[in-house]
Enzyme design. Sequence first.
Site, short mmCIF file in Angstrom:
data_model
loop_
_atom_site.label_atom_id
_atom_site.label_comp_id
_atom_site.label_asym_id
_atom_site.label_seq_id
_atom_site.Cartn_x
_atom_site.Cartn_y
_atom_site.Cartn_z
N ASP A 651 -8.97 2.84 9.12
CA ASP A 651 -8.14 3.63 8.21
C ASP A 651 -8.72 5.04 8.14
O ASP A 651 -9.85 5.28 8.58
CB ASP A 651 -8.15 2.97 6.83
N THR A 886 0.07 16.62 1.07
CA THR A 886 1.07 17.42 0.36
C THR A 886 1.90 16.57 -0.58
O THR A 886 2.15 15.38 -0.32
CB THR A 886 1.99 18.13 1.36
N ASP A 1098 -10.89 0.67 3.33
CA ASP A 1098 -11.45 0.69 1.98
C ASP A 1098 -10.46 0.31 0.90
O ASP A 1098 -10.85 0.17 -0.26
CB ASP A 1098 -11.99 2.08 1.66
N ASP A 1102 -5.51 -2.04 3.48
CA ASP A 1102 -6.24 -2.35 4.70
C ASP A 1102 -6.61 -3.82 4.81
O ASP A 1102 -7.18 -4.24 5.81
CB ASP A 1102 -7.52 -1.51 4.78
#
Length: 1454
Positions: A651, A886, A1098, A1102
């Site tokens: 990830d 964003t 983490d 995942d």
Amino acid sequence: MSRTQTTDTSSTAGLDPYGTGTPARTYSESVYDDNGPSGYDATRSEQHADFSRRRLSSFHSERDHEFPQDEDFVNVSQQQGKQTVGFANGTTRQPSRVKRIASGIRHNPSILARKVSKRIPGMDRFLGLTEEEVSKLERTLYFNQPVPAEEINPETGFPITEYPRNKIRTTKYTPLNFVPKNLFYQFHNIANIYFLFIVILSAFSIFGVVNPGLSAVPIIAIVIITAIKDAIEDYRRAVLDSELNNTVSCSLSNFANPNVADDNISGWRRFKKASTRAFKRTWTGTKRLFASKKKQKEDPAKYGHRRDDSDLHTLHTIPTNATGQSVVSSVYGAGVPGSEIPSARDVRETTPGSMGFARDTNVIDESKDALGDAKFKRNYWKNIKCGDIIKVFNDEEVPADVVVLSTSDADGACYIETRNLDGETNLKSRQSLKATEKIRRARDLERSSFKIQCERPNPALYTFNGVLKYNSPQDHSREEAEPVSINNLLLRGSSLRNTKWAIGIVVYTGIETKIMLNSGATPAKRSRMIRELNINVVINFVFLFILALVAGIVEGVYFHKNNSSATFFEFGSIGGSAPVDGLVTFWAAVILLQNLIPISLYISIEIIKTIQAFFIYSDIEMYYEPIDYPCVPKSWSISDDVGQVEYIFSDKTGTLTQNVMEFRKCTINGKTYGNAFTEAMIGMMKRSGNDSEKYVEEQKEKITLAKEDMLRKLRSSYENPYLYDDDMPFVSPDIVDDIGGASGEEQQSSNNNFFLALALCHGAIPEFVGEGKEKIIFKAQSPDDAALVATAKDLGFTLVERTRTGVILDINGVRKEYEVLIELEFSSARKRMSVIVRDPESEKLLLITKGADSVIYSRLVPGAQQELKEATAQQLEEFANEGLRTLCLAQRELSVSDYERWRKRYDSAASALQDREEKIEEAADEIERNLTLIGGTAIEDRLQDGVPDAIALLGRAGIKLWVLTGDKVETAINIGYSCSLLENNMELLVLQAGSGTTQEVGDMISKHLQEKFNLTGSSEEIVAAKKDHSPPGPKYATVIDGDTLALVLLDPEICTKFVLLCKQCRSVLCCRVSPAQKAAVVRMVKTTLDVTTLSVGDGANDVAMIQEADVGVGIAGVEGRQAVMSSDYAIGQFRFLCRLVLVHGRWSYNRLAEMTANLFYKNVVFTLTLFWYDVHNSFDGSYLFDYTYITLFNLAFTSLPVIFMGFSDQDVSDKVVLAVPQLYRRGILRLQWTNKKFWIYMVDGVYQSAVCYFLSFSVFYNGGFVTMSGRQINYREAYGVFTATAAIAACNLYVMMNQYRWDWLFSLIVFISIGLVFFWTGIYTQFLSSAGFYKAAGQVYGSLPFWANTLLVLVICLLPRFTCKAYQKLWMPYDVDIIREQVKQHKFDYLYDNSAPTYDGSASTNVSDTSSEKKTTAVEDERHPVASERMRMSLDIPEMTTARSLMSTTQIGN
């Protein structure tokens, strides 16, 4: 707790408050009300019996309206002597649980469907239940009102539905079932079954076993050792279970809970409890027996002395998070005056159930009389039941899943910490139900009556659907309802924070709580080597079968002859015929050669992997100090797989990056603000080939000056007390000017609206910290929220407090309270969040929404703000190219009428029991339309320390790294450059299909395969790709987005081509992928290429790919610990992955492979000596040496050297491994354990067994020999000592020869193992029980031929192996042999200097001089010609250049 129990069965006076007929019990207990301890003795005797009668009378008078008495039923109950609740007859005992269930099913067949479907997901569909019938399976809990007749078993009067106890048992065994259950599990292992079968065969004298008892010693020892290990592990779990189950909480007592009935404890359960108590007494007695009196006095509780039950009522003081003052512990209600915990900040996270239902009424009926008997008293967790009312105090854990009825705050808010559930430490707000928030004490509960309907138990931690229903106190005929959601639920294991107390009703207990439903073990994983090892064991089985078959056939044929010497010298055959003789001999040979199957193999591997796991956990180099977290092995069985990893799937956010968000830039009304230079921009500089270091220094200087300018302007305009110079990541002097009106009123208004939106649209909670509480920080579930609110604070829009109805902002020194009407939370599916607030000045209603740009843009007013939309979209694209995350902000003004109409629809959706989430989403989608664009934000998630160096190091080891992220393609690419995943000379193969089809995607992949690599994706190429493990060239990298990947996964043929394309590329980036797609990618690569994979992440998103990979690694980050809880290994930072894989993984694989080969070898050597002896005895099953040698061979004589090899061998040090990561490639190629190596060791074992036997045979060939004392040595036992001693010594020295690292401890272990055979022979032969072996030690060891034979055997046995190893290392060296030679030449000494870089690539304090002595020169080809190209690689040997860079390289070998 001291108890005095009395029984009164003469009248109903003895009934308990439940009316169950259970004899009354007298308790002397400490009880308390809301004002503190009452201290009175709550004796449930005659006074309490009066309460019981009154309670039962009122309870059953209400029930009789719905549940008319059945005379026949009453008579039957009276005849059988059973209790019927609510009837006039007395009772003597309760019906058993089984009888209650059986009778309930007989009277109501739907009970079976209810019980089965509750425990088996999807069973309701299988049973053909309708939606209406399914809804009946939902849980209904009643408080202070009778259970409906249809939910009562008419024969017993008890509720039909039964709920599990709140007692948790995570142990596998109990003292009663440990022995049978452990044996059952152990004999799942086929090897154990085989050896048990051998023991059974040995018991029959026909097979010639002299001492059947000794033959059972190995399997008994293995079983006992394994059982002790299992018992210790289970005992530790039992201790934790006991501590948890006996944790004390507060529950409402002296008040009937109609949802449950006290079980009549069956005889079997009594027996189990008695056995457990007996075991505890035995254990504590044993400890007390061996403990000194001094220690018993120091800690009497530890050594089993009974603790005074008054400890249960002891007062404690606990610190608070708010003021540091103390309060009386959670034993008591409100605490003592003057030391109260300050209430939680006035906060209300408005929930669906907080508005629109029962706004002006509550469940408390003031017209009811409160008896005043109900009290909150201390109770163990294990005794809490569904429907109980409990009271949780500050800093206490919640004992079960509880719906919040009221809290110490007037608004009903409370805070919880869910560290035990998901690892998150951020405080979360929970809300009490509106209708029950006025409940403050036990007497309020006595006046209340309600029921809660909720969904069946399920593992969803973030969803909960339910409804509170009650009759209005003003109009008893009108039923009120209030929806219950996850925001009203406290989960078991969560902790109450910053709130004095919370009262709730228990809805799920024990195994049905959400934390227990989520506590399933990680999918069982078996390492590749263990799977392949089964084949080798089967080969040995076949080998044993062939030898035994040969023995049986030869013996049968030989004894069938009439013209052999056996006719004259033998006493006849046992079987009486040749076939029977052959069959008996076959089984005798199986017993004789049993050690060909290494009984100690699996237990040795288990011991070794346990020790390896301890070494990994103890490695200080993988300890992450900021969070006090070492590397934690959670699965000990796959350490060798860590040494064979070829593909790593990672990830990005929180794994490669810190997940610590910093606000860097923004766009408002089309104008960009922010001076920042991100790591992704450094990657862009590298991509363009510019000098990034010089440019970075220039930009840093500019930003520093701009920050000073901005701070000066901020201070001059407004002295913000919440502005901290060091904590301001957003730098833009222009925005300060524009907020002051420098660019006109329009821009000024836009800027103010922008930061006001940031200060209002979030779920953050302000908290004042520091000694004087002068500093404000923000706690939020999302780090993005905290960053946005913090930036608004820096610009003068400070969130200072949450109130009952909204939030208070400090806007440039002026405080304003904004009413928050509703908050529509963020979710991964919605990708947005919204709030509706009321402006305090204009009274306008404002909807503010923030989320992903794609989601917000689709909800803007069509045809409006075209120029602003285009400008903002372009600016957000630039932000993304700079590696920034964003978000878009938009708003909409609502009229009161529109809001009220929508709110009714929303509240209706929120109160639905079926499909509530979908209906709420539809309602939210309806209001979040026709928005006006405000602007956008850009947040940086910085890389973790050492990530670029770690990725480079893994790449040099031959490991391919794929990054699977949810970021945009442009963001991921730039991050890839900044972390060294992508390089300037790489050509990016970007796969973006847009709105294309599967066929178009397939054509795109085929085109790249053909043009770039001249491949077609045929099956032959896939087969070749499976065999090719070489690292790809650095020329290409593949980038694919989530939409295109979804199309790829639809077609297996395209999947194969995609994997083949990515195999040719150095790096792969998968962008905008979902958790399911991450797992699918891992599965696709693992199955297509047959490689060992590792996934690292983490967050909860995942977990799927972590569990799918062969090795799952979780990083303990700020997103919680879901990934850690589901992983095989847990680390604190990504850079530690290098040491875990390259050092510990490589060592584990190499050690285990060598240990296993040596273990097979030594068993072959020792066992085949018996076979060779039988050749000279017509295969009659005779034993060459004493049976104790066979028993102790694997247990004592040869066990320790191979085990020590398995966890202590080390070819090169950890620093050298990290300096030369190419050494790891042998693991990728799987060269350490192969069938070829297995057969080489097997053949070597056959050869050495023949040497050991036939050289000893030559000594006795002519009938033995005569010692110096004139004694004739010509008996079988002495012959066996010659052979066995030489074989045992050869095996141990052979293991020592194969060990790389010789230290004093290993050498001592080897020589002790050899000495044990001498020790045992010397001791054992002194006893008459040794029979023909009596006094053999002195006779044999005192003879010169023995020592001459032993020395000669050792030389001839080991000489071929020594010669081959010398030739291989001199003329066909492996890479590690070359490196070891250079270590001896001191060419790696620089690694041990203080200036050398650490393994993770982090900088040292000093810069090392790269002297010519430290530079490694190439090894000349003439000296080390490497014959095997498959085993030889061109190695890059590092030298120091700077403290930051890891290594530069020179070439070794050809």
